[in-house]
Design an enzyme around this catalytic site. Structure first.
Site, short mmCIF file in Angstrom:
data_model
loop_
_atom_site.label_atom_id
_atom_site.label_comp_id
_atom_site.label_asym_id
_atom_site.label_seq_id
_atom_site.Cartn_x
_atom_site.Cartn_y
_atom_site.Cartn_z
N GLY A 1 0.77 -1.24 0.00
CA GLY A 1 0.00 0.00 0.00
C GLY A 1 0.80 1.28 0.00
N GLU B 1 4.33 -6.42 1.76
CA GLU B 1 3.86 -6.82 0.42
C GLU B 1 3.74 -5.62 -0.51
OE1 GLU B 1 0.00 -8.26 1.49
OE2 GLU B 1 0.76 -10.08 2.43
N PRO B 2 4.84 -4.98 -0.83
CA PRO B 2 4.76 -3.80 -1.70
C PRO B 2 4.48 -4.18 -3.15
CG PRO B 2 7.04 -4.36 -1.31
CD PRO B 2 6.22 -5.33 -0.49
N ARG C 1 2.86 -1.37 -5.84
CA ARG C 1 3.02 -0.07 -6.50
C ARG C 1 4.37 0.60 -6.18
NH1 ARG C 1 -1.65 2.93 -7.73
NH2 ARG C 1 -2.79 1.62 -6.27
N ARG D 1 -6.31 2.86 -15.71
CA ARG D 1 -6.40 3.64 -14.47
C ARG D 1 -7.09 4.99 -14.63
NH1 ARG D 1 -2.67 5.30 -11.76
NH2 ARG D 1 -3.46 4.78 -9.71
N CYS E 1 -14.37 2.55 -28.34
CA CYS E 1 -15.69 3.15 -28.43
C CYS E 1 -16.35 3.31 -27.07
CB CYS E 1 -16.56 2.30 -29.35
SG CYS E 1 -15.81 2.18 -30.96
N GLU E 2 -15.77 4.14 -26.24
CA GLU E 2 -16.32 4.48 -24.93
C GLU E 2 -15.91 5.92 -24.65
OE1 GLU E 2 -17.98 2.45 -22.76
OE2 GLU E 2 -17.66 0.56 -23.82
N TYR F 1 -0.42 -1.80 -12.08
CA TYR F 1 -1.84 -1.77 -12.44
C TYR F 1 -2.05 -1.15 -13.83
CZ TYR F 1 -1.64 -2.70 -7.50
OH TYR F 1 -1.31 -3.25 -6.29
#
Ligand SMILES: *Cc1c(COP(=O)(O)O)cnc(C)c1O
Length: 405
Positions: free
Chosen positions: A225, A259-260, A262, A298, A328-329, A357
């Protein structure tokens, strides 16, 4: 300095580029912060699960935090020893639990009483003892984006303190469970230390109360985190982080597991995309590029900010533009109202902080093949995943066409 233009020419776009030397630096900085204490860094594979990335961390002594049996297999395949593999996640299937126990990993992080029951039953069927840890939900607001907050009772993750205690007692009395650890992970992209420290206080108190019951844990798993800078966020220094955790553990002899995800990979990564055209709708300016939300989700998913660097000969004054992809969004964008110079066909945009991510959240939406991935290390670039071809995309469907029979 990475020569993005050269890489875009050699490997084409859209393209992910990862600076492996940066990953090494980040890993060492965090490891160093816990120096003098027993600690294991277990890289959270979901952040960037490319086998070469996982192998890179494994070669530095990293373990792996996995949230599916697929990730466990990736970790083992990439060279992480089974005794450094952790399996977390709220919903593990029986098959996943069975394979995790048979793979003899360090421990399974349990997230509910029901899961404890399943793990016990499956361990019994296998005639094994499953090492477990329990993910405690300390009900602390991590003050991050609601989509990536996990440590509140309103989130689906972990169990409350009283339930955790009951579960430890059950586990201790079971012939097929060995409670070895305790775990908390309150959210991602954390930039404030206080919620982490408060959680560690709560969880370490639980460790002490378990000790009184003769339940001696070995691993204090503080989750991941740690936040990173995408724009101008102030982040937590690894040393302060480690000290805040360690200060709650006086009198306890525990191995810290961290538990890194990012922190190790986000700012190692760049997403390279080429400008296709500029267009204007009324007063609104759009830069249309060859990458899209299926490559890097993201911005669409969390409205996340990514710095964008334009590599162009253009000398024009920057003005506001939305950077959008071909999907197409209306949600297919990388940035809104970003100051950019007038761009030409084939100018390159480098989207920063794309190492976590990014690729992993990609999809084949609109029948777009996923980008290639490239590692840069010691000034050398090498391909670590091929660009997906049309053939790759249809491989699992083709045989079902009537004409194929
Ligand atoms: C996602 C996750 C991590 C990694 O989170 P980062 O914010 O990338 O550090 C670690 N542990 C668990 C259990 C996770 O779900």
């Amino acid at each position: 300095m990475i020569n993005f233009k050269e890489l875009a020419t050699e490997f084409q776009t859209p393209l992910y580029v990862y600076d492996f030397d940066y990953m090494t630096q980040q890993f060492n900085a965090l490891k160093e912060a816990f120096r003098g204490r027993k600690s294991i860094l277990c890289y959270a594979i979901k952040a960037n699960s490319n086998l070469s990335v996982v192998n890179h961390f494994a070669s530095m002594g990293s373990g792996a935090d996995c949230v599916s049996i697929g990730e466990v297999r990736r970790a083992l395949l990439a060279g992480v020893p089974s005794y450094k593999v952790i399996f977390s996640g709220v919903g593990k299937s029986d098959d996943e639990i069975r394979e995790a126990i048979e793979s003899d990993i360090l421990y399974i992080n349990l997230e509910s009483e029901a899961e404890l029951g399943r793990v016990e039953l499956i361990a019994k069927e296998l005639g094994r003892v499953a090492r477990i840890s329990i993910r405690v939900n300390p009900n602390i607001d991590p003050k991050t984006h609601p989509y990536i907050s996990t440590g509140l009772h309103a989130n689906k993750f972990g169990v409350d303190l009283n339930r955790a205690k009951r579960m430890y007692i059950l586990a201790k009395n079971s012939a097929n469970l060995d409670p070895v650890g305790i775990h908390f992970h309150i959210g991602s992209q954390l930039t404030q230390l206080e919620p982490i420290r408060e959680s560690a206080v709560i969880v370490s108190d639980l460790v002490r109360s378990l000790k009184v019951l003769d339940i001696e844990l070995k691993f204090f798993d503080i989750g991941g985190g740690l936040g990173v800078t995408y724009k101008d966020e102030a982040t937590i220094a690894p040393y302060d982080y480690a000290q805040a955790i360690l200060s709650t553990l006086t009198g306890l002899d525990l191995t810290i597991v961290c538990e890194p995800g990012r922190f190790l990979t986000a700012n190692s990564g760049y997403f390279l995309t080429k400008v296709l055209y500029e267009k204007q709708n009324g007063d609104k300016r759009f830069v249309v590029v060859d990458g899209a939300m299926n490559d890097l989700l993201r911005p669409s998913l969390y409205n996340a900010y990514h710095k964008i660097e334009a590599i162009t000969a253009s000398q024009s004054e920057p003005s506001k533009a939305d950077v959008v992809g071909p999907v197409c969004e209306s949600g297919d964008f990388f940035a809104k109202d970003r100051e950019l110079p007038q761009l030409e066909h084939n100018d390159l945009l480098v989207i920063h902080s794309a190492g976590s991510y990014g690729f992993g959240m990609g999809s084949n939406y609109n029948t777009r093949g996923r980008s290639a991935e490239v590692a840069v290390q010691n000034g050398e670039a090498r391909l670590i995943r091929k660009r997906e071809s049309f053939e790759d995309l249809i491989a699992l469907e083709k045989e079902f066409l009537p004409s194929a029979k």
